[in-house]
Write an enzyme that holds these catalytic residues in place. Sequence first.
Site, mmCIF file in Angstrom:
data_model
loop_
_atom_site.group_PDB
_atom_site.id
_atom_site.type_symbol
_atom_site.label_atom_id
_atom_site.label_comp_id
_atom_site.label_asym_id
_atom_site.label_seq_id
_atom_site.Cartn_x
_atom_site.Cartn_y
_atom_site.Cartn_z
ATOM 1 N N ARG A 68 54.991 75.588 26.529
ATOM 2 C CA ARG A 68 54.987 76.307 25.259
ATOM 3 C C ARG A 68 54.556 77.765 25.445
ATOM 4 O O ARG A 68 55.090 78.665 24.776
ATOM 5 C CB ARG A 68 54.043 75.603 24.280
ATOM 6 C CG ARG A 68 54.035 76.233 22.904
ATOM 7 C CD ARG A 68 53.386 75.301 21.906
ATOM 8 N NE ARG A 68 53.459 75.811 20.545
ATOM 9 C CZ ARG A 68 52.390 76.108 19.813
ATOM 10 N NH1 ARG A 68 51.181 75.965 20.316
ATOM 11 N NH2 ARG A 68 52.540 76.542 18.580
ATOM 12 N N HIS A 72 56.655 80.936 24.058
ATOM 13 C CA HIS A 72 56.124 81.964 23.162
ATOM 14 C C HIS A 72 56.099 83.340 23.826
ATOM 15 O O HIS A 72 56.117 84.357 23.138
ATOM 16 C CB HIS A 72 54.733 81.568 22.658
ATOM 17 C CG HIS A 72 54.777 80.505 21.596
ATOM 18 N ND1 HIS A 72 53.832 80.389 20.618
ATOM 19 C CD2 HIS A 72 55.674 79.513 21.359
ATOM 20 C CE1 HIS A 72 54.134 79.361 19.814
ATOM 21 N NE2 HIS A 72 55.245 78.815 20.257
ATOM 22 N N VAL A 76 59.368 86.136 21.923
ATOM 23 C CA VAL A 76 58.906 87.297 21.163
ATOM 24 C C VAL A 76 59.090 88.535 22.047
ATOM 25 O O VAL A 76 58.336 88.755 22.989
ATOM 26 C CB VAL A 76 57.435 87.129 20.739
ATOM 27 C CG1 VAL A 76 56.960 88.349 19.962
ATOM 28 C CG2 VAL A 76 57.259 85.869 19.904
ATOM 29 N N GLY A 78 61.073 89.108 24.438
ATOM 30 C CA GLY A 78 61.420 88.888 25.843
ATOM 31 C C GLY A 78 60.288 88.391 26.726
ATOM 32 O O GLY A 78 59.111 88.473 26.381
ATOM 33 N N ASP A 80 57.892 88.943 29.073
ATOM 34 C CA ASP A 80 57.243 90.135 29.622
ATOM 35 C C ASP A 80 55.740 89.924 29.785
ATOM 36 O O ASP A 80 54.991 90.888 29.985
ATOM 37 C CB ASP A 80 57.504 91.353 28.714
ATOM 38 C CG ASP A 80 56.943 91.157 27.319
ATOM 39 O OD1 ASP A 80 56.432 90.039 27.029
ATOM 40 O OD2 ASP A 80 57.002 92.097 26.509
ATOM 41 N N SER A 82 53.607 89.449 27.641
ATOM 42 C CA SER A 82 52.799 90.155 26.634
ATOM 43 C C SER A 82 51.825 89.208 25.935
ATOM 44 O O SER A 82 50.755 89.626 25.502
ATOM 45 C CB SER A 82 53.698 90.851 25.610
ATOM 46 O OG SER A 82 54.623 89.945 25.064
ATOM 47 N N THR A 201 58.967 66.426 23.529
ATOM 48 C CA THR A 201 58.760 65.100 24.095
ATOM 49 C C THR A 201 57.418 65.029 24.828
ATOM 50 O O THR A 201 56.969 63.962 25.224
ATOM 51 C CB THR A 201 59.913 64.705 25.049
ATOM 52 O OG1 THR A 201 59.729 63.361 25.463
ATOM 53 C CG2 THR A 201 59.973 65.600 26.283
ATOM 54 N N SER A 256 55.145 58.584 24.086
ATOM 55 C CA SER A 256 54.812 59.012 25.459
ATOM 56 C C SER A 256 54.569 60.515 25.517
ATOM 57 O O SER A 256 55.437 61.283 25.915
ATOM 58 C CB SER A 256 55.953 58.633 26.426
ATOM 59 O OG SER A 256 57.175 59.226 26.017
ATOM 60 N N ASP A 261 60.600 62.682 28.754
ATOM 61 C CA ASP A 261 61.730 61.743 28.706
ATOM 62 C C ASP A 261 62.536 62.074 27.450
ATOM 63 O O ASP A 261 62.361 63.135 26.872
ATOM 64 C CB ASP A 261 61.210 60.301 28.705
ATOM 65 C CG ASP A 261 60.232 60.042 27.556
ATOM 66 O OD1 ASP A 261 60.132 60.893 26.641
ATOM 67 O OD2 ASP A 261 59.573 58.997 27.564
HETATM 68 C C1 HEM Z 1 62.682 74.763 17.368
HETATM 69 C C2 HEM Z 1 61.629 75.318 16.795
HETATM 70 C C3 HEM Z 1 60.209 74.997 17.164
HETATM 71 C C4 HEM Z 1 59.199 74.818 16.277
HETATM 72 C C5 HEM Z 1 59.283 74.935 14.761
HETATM 73 C C6 HEM Z 1 58.021 74.491 17.037
HETATM 74 C C7 HEM Z 1 56.773 74.244 16.481
HETATM 75 C C8 HEM Z 1 55.703 73.723 17.172
HETATM 76 C C9 HEM Z 1 54.446 73.366 16.576
HETATM 77 C C10 HEM Z 1 54.080 73.531 15.104
HETATM 78 C C11 HEM Z 1 53.657 72.852 17.553
HETATM 79 C C12 HEM Z 1 52.221 72.350 17.397
HETATM 80 C C13 HEM Z 1 51.270 73.522 17.570
HETATM 81 C C14 HEM Z 1 49.852 73.193 17.153
HETATM 82 O O1 HEM Z 1 49.649 72.273 16.353
HETATM 83 O O2 HEM Z 1 48.901 73.873 17.617
HETATM 84 C C15 HEM Z 1 54.412 72.883 18.771
HETATM 85 C C16 HEM Z 1 53.960 72.430 19.993
HETATM 86 C C17 HEM Z 1 54.698 72.495 21.151
HETATM 87 N N1 HEM Z 1 55.901 73.136 21.310
HETATM 88 FE FE1 HEM Z 1 57.133 73.764 19.837
HETATM 89 N N2 HEM Z 1 58.329 74.478 18.365
HETATM 90 C C18 HEM Z 1 59.658 74.786 18.492
HETATM 91 C C19 HEM Z 1 60.338 74.924 19.670
HETATM 92 C C20 HEM Z 1 59.795 74.749 20.914
HETATM 93 C C21 HEM Z 1 60.437 75.099 22.161
HETATM 94 C C22 HEM Z 1 61.820 75.759 22.270
HETATM 95 C C23 HEM Z 1 59.587 74.749 23.161
HETATM 96 C C24 HEM Z 1 59.735 74.907 24.651
HETATM 97 C C25 HEM Z 1 60.879 75.069 25.261
HETATM 98 C C26 HEM Z 1 58.428 74.155 22.539
HETATM 99 C C27 HEM Z 1 57.378 73.581 23.204
HETATM 100 C C28 HEM Z 1 56.274 73.008 22.607
HETATM 101 C C29 HEM Z 1 55.301 72.213 23.314
HETATM 102 C C30 HEM Z 1 55.409 71.765 24.759
HETATM 103 C C31 HEM Z 1 54.296 71.903 22.406
HETATM 104 C C32 HEM Z 1 52.988 71.127 22.691
HETATM 105 C C33 HEM Z 1 51.991 72.126 23.251
HETATM 106 C C34 HEM Z 1 50.628 71.551 23.610
HETATM 107 O O3 HEM Z 1 50.381 70.347 23.496
HETATM 108 O O4 HEM Z 1 49.774 72.361 24.044
HETATM 109 N N3 HEM Z 1 58.568 74.211 21.187
HETATM 110 N N4 HEM Z 1 55.650 73.434 18.513
#
Ligand code: HEM
Length: 333
Positions: A68, A72, A76, A78, A80, A82, A201, A256, A261
């Site tokens: 994640r 991020h 935002v 690119g 970089d 940041s 996942t 999981s 997966d």
């Molecule tokens: C499609 C739109 C997306 C939305 C609306 C979104 C939103 C969120 C939100 C709300 C969380 C929980 C954050 C928290 O409660 O602190 C989250 C966690 C996460 N997101 Fe997304 N996300 C999106 C796309 C992505 C993409 C494209 C990736 C990576 C390629 C990603 C990877 C992750 C991962 C791995 C977590 C868990 C992080 C952790 O446990 O530390 N997300 N996301």
Amino acid sequence: MEQFLIKPFMFSSIALFLLCLLFSSPLVSSQLDYRHYDKTCPNLIRIVRNGVRLAISNDTRMAASLLRLHFHDCFVNGCDGSILLDETSSFKGEKNAVPNKNSVRGYEVIDSIKSEVEKACPSTVSCTDILTLAARDAVVFAGGPFWNVQLGRRDGRTASDEDGVVNQLPSPFEPLANITAKFTSKGFDSKDVVALSGAHTIGFAQCSTFKKRLFNFDGSGNPDPALDSSVVQKLKSVCPNQDDSDTNLVGLDASSSSKFDNGFFRNLVNNSGLLQSDQALMADNSTAFMVRRYVYYPSSFFRDFGASMFKLGSLGVLTGQDGEIRTNCRALN
Ligand code: HEM
Ligand SMILES: *[C@@H]1O[C@H](CO)[C@@H](O)[C@H](O)[C@H]1NC(C)=O
Ligand SMILES: *[C@@H]1O[C@H](CO)[C@@H](O)[C@H](O)[C@H]1NC(C)=O
Ligand SMILES: *[C@@H]1O[C@H](CO)[C@@H](O)[C@H](O)[C@H]1NC(C)=O
Ligand SMILES: *[C@@H]1O[C@H](CO)[C@@H](O)[C@H](O)[C@H]1NC(C)=O
């Protein structure tokens, strides 16, 4: 008549022209390459992989957090680095913008890998390249696909402001059409959106990001009808209807959370997606058919995910003389 016939040499110059077009397109960056540090930092790949391995063995969630963090960073303005910059008196750190603050994790892991890399090859490897490799390795350690990573990104000299972060990152509270528009504006298509959403996942979300679905969906006073009622009951026990539960954590793929997966997609088919924005992938046929495909063909998810991650890692990169190679990921040189 004769001059209208396409002769073989013309054909090959057309092919060459198309090839040039392909390589000058922003998604297939011609300035990044696979062997960027082969001579200047031959141990880079091993150092990063080892750092990620240690971090995950201490904290399995770190695989998700690094993935994640990379998303991020890249989404935002690119890739970089940041997001890694700490706040100073002259700018508000991107990491303190609302979608990142008290949510994005993994900064210490990148710091510790960076310090190992600096020992082996000082002032050579950018923080954003380290993060790109770390995200790939994290997915592999969690059981997901491998993809080749191009290198040569340089670190930015500015951070984005609050508005930049909020306007560019997708929010779990906005409609899928808005989320798709944010991805489209950066050169992604709806297949990328579905595949990349599969990142959910692994990892966790705080109750605040989906709580309305449990108690008061769209002001109805009832749970979200698109969330399975037995799942609602289970979630209510972790996220009771009181503010002090807002930061409690729930697995994005409850079946999981640490295994990369296709469980995320299996949940969606069963109305068990945690975020409203994730479950929304089933409400539209154009995305629902891809979700079903990933349920039946996990290998097709893995292949598409790698391809979309490659694109993600190419967003807005700085190369050549642009930007800098930071020595400390948290501060400009
Ligand atoms: C499609 C739109 C997306 C939305 C609306 C979104 C939103 C969120 C939100 C709300 C969380 C929980 C954050 C928290 O409660 O602190 C989250 C966690 C996460 N997101 Fe997304 N996300 C999106 C796309 C992505 C993409 C494209 C990736 C990576 C390629 C990603 C990877 C992750 C991962 C791995 C977590 C868990 C992080 C952790 O446990 O530390 N997300 N996301
Ligand atoms: C191990 O993980 C915990 C969080 O789960 C963290 O507080 C701690 O700093 C980590 N230790 C190391 C050595 O990375
Ligand atoms: C979705 O996008 C539309 C058009 O840009 C905008 O008017 C609307 O406020 C957005 N909705 C949300 C919830 O962000
Ligand atoms: C949906 O859930 C049921 C059990 O509730 C399970 O048997 C079924 O395999 C699930 N469907 C998918 C596609 O995973
Ligand atoms: C989506 O598929 C469902 C059932 O398969 C169908 O009833 C509906 O009309 C379709 N909607 C669109 C917009 O194609």
